[in-house]
Enzyme design. Sequence first.
Site, PDB file in Angstrom:
ATOM      1  N   GLY A  51       0.812  -1.218   0.000  1.00 31.16           N
ATOM      2  CA  GLY A  51       0.000   0.000   0.000  1.00 31.16           C
ATOM      3  C   GLY A  51       0.841   1.261   0.000  1.00 31.16           C
ATOM      4  N   ASP A  52       1.962   1.229   0.708  1.00 27.73           N
ATOM      5  CA  ASP A  52       2.874   2.366   0.726  1.00 27.73           C
ATOM      6  C   ASP A  52       3.359   2.669  -0.684  1.00 27.73           C
ATOM      7  OD1 ASP A  52       4.684   4.351   1.763  1.00 27.73           O
ATOM      8  OD2 ASP A  52       6.291   2.862   1.721  1.00 27.73           O
ATOM      9  N   ALA A  53       3.767   1.637  -1.403  1.00 28.83           N
ATOM     10  CA  ALA A  53       4.271   1.818  -2.777  1.00 28.83           C
ATOM     11  C   ALA A  53       3.160   2.266  -3.722  1.00 28.83           C
ATOM     12  CB  ALA A  53       4.899   0.528  -3.272  1.00 28.83           C
TER      13      ALA A  53
END
Length: 197
Positions: free
Chosen positions: A81-83
């Site tokens: 999700g961060d990416a």
Amino acid sequence: MEESVMQPEQGTAECGSSLPGQIMTESGIGRSAYDTLERSTRPEDRAKDDKDRFTGSMETMFSLPSRDWKQYSALELAYIGDAAYELIIRTIYVKRADMQVEKLHRKVTRCVSAKAQAKMAASLLPLLDEEETAIYRRGRNAKPYTKAKNATLAEYLEATGFEAVMGYLYLEGRFERMNELTAKGLEALGIGETRQV
């Protein structure tokens, strides 16, 4: 015309070589898995088609197993999700701004920092559905192995919850929902109208 999926010999798959899922026609002309996916024009199928074109073609091309998102840990969801979230923000800035990469980086950083994500999460909580809220809580309650440099532990955990939601939406192919939450979150950061980011 009959098609068959060619599998590379054991140990031969490397960059530039034939990859699992490469489709060859009788004439020997290779086509990517992306080209074989049907594209629906019906609005109700758009989200499924988006997933099929992006993550679906990835799954086919690289022979990735299909897993239920519930099998992923909260930290795995946050990792992807961060990416995925950062890619949205970078795309917005690159497509809208004609500036040096250093300036782009500074603008992107103010949106993807743990402090910013924690602030976004707080404003988005009332907008999350039941499943998204449960995933947020799983992410927030996870025990990360690292800590953000410029955020409190509470902010870092809230950001991890936000990232877990984005990871879930990404893996489910719900890109419109990712964009919707990103737009609302940017408003909460005071970035202004998303068209003016």
